[in-house]
Design an enzyme around this catalytic site. Sequence first.
Site, PDB file in Angstrom:
ATOM      1  N   SER A 104      -5.539   2.728   4.416  1.00  0.00           N
ATOM      2  CA  SER A 104      -4.899   1.512   4.862  1.00  0.00           C
ATOM      3  C   SER A 104      -5.801   0.346   4.494  1.00  0.00           C
ATOM      4  O   SER A 104      -6.851   0.517   3.885  1.00  0.00           O
ATOM      5  CB  SER A 104      -4.658   1.577   6.362  1.00  0.00           C
ATOM      6  N   HIS A 112      -7.656 -14.269   4.828  1.00  0.00           N
ATOM      7  CA  HIS A 112      -7.890 -15.404   3.944  1.00  0.00           C
ATOM      8  C   HIS A 112      -7.825 -16.668   4.802  1.00  0.00           C
ATOM      9  O   HIS A 112      -6.966 -16.778   5.688  1.00  0.00           O
ATOM     10  CB  HIS A 112      -6.842 -15.486   2.834  1.00  0.00           C
ATOM     11  N   CYS A 155      -1.603   3.413   7.964  1.00  0.00           N
ATOM     12  CA  CYS A 155      -0.822   4.638   7.816  1.00  0.00           C
ATOM     13  C   CYS A 155      -1.398   5.648   8.799  1.00  0.00           C
ATOM     14  O   CYS A 155      -2.551   6.041   8.668  1.00  0.00           O
ATOM     15  CB  CYS A 155      -0.911   5.184   6.393  1.00  0.00           C
TER      16      CYS A 155
END
EC number: 4.1.1.50
Length: 266
Positions: free
Chosen positions: A113, A118, A141
């Site tokens: 995963s 940002h 996941c």
Amino acid sequence: MDNKLQLHGFNNLTKSLSFNIYDICYAKSEAGQRRYIEYIDEAYSAKRLTQILTDVNAIIGAEILNIARQDYEPQGASVTMLISEGHEAPAAITNSESPGPMPEAVVAHLNKSHITVHTYPESHPHAGISTFRADIDVSTCGRISPLKALNYLIHSFESDIVIMDYRVRGFTRDISGQKHYIDHDITSIQNYISDATADRYQMIDVNVYQEKIFHTKMILKDFNLDNYLFETDKDQLVPEERAHVQKQLQREMAEIFYGRNYKLRR
């Protein structure tokens, strides 16, 4: 949903949380705006963001495989972590529809995963308004939902506005071969937010249950002008200027929250 569901092989469901936070500020001069951008850029440097994401990994019970981070010029930073589900999820963290821990309750422990963040500092060219946005995406996941990191993330940033999207994709099979398109109960992202946090925010939901899409917006209820002024306080502003600045800030926040522009009434 049955928490004891027996799966055939690995849990192939992908659970993705997109988390956008905004911090709004007013500075009287262009120099003040530059200093705010420098301050917020330093406060949320790639190094600081890496620590925040490391704590998120501890919350969701993941193992860090790789970290890439970068500070940008003139401003902004990015961090990307490749993670996998740890051998054991933290004992206190379950997949139930309930809030996750606060920052003070997290002890980082590093045990396909990913988590990315940002940052986007920016300023209005004339009005004195500056904003800082952080975009965080957590995609897992496995068994644990990234929603468990919500409380921590909200309190790790100076969150005036929070916009969240959660979705579940793919399917996993039980031992009889039947497909399951979600493995936990959820009616609203709000159920993963603590009462103390929820009391501070006005919240709006837009959910598409049959498509496993959940959307929640949050904006602070109480407006204290001093909390939005950089290198000054409201007592240093004449009443007319104080009223004008407050109107500008509230308009900016409303535009971001509702995603549309409004004309400023004189």
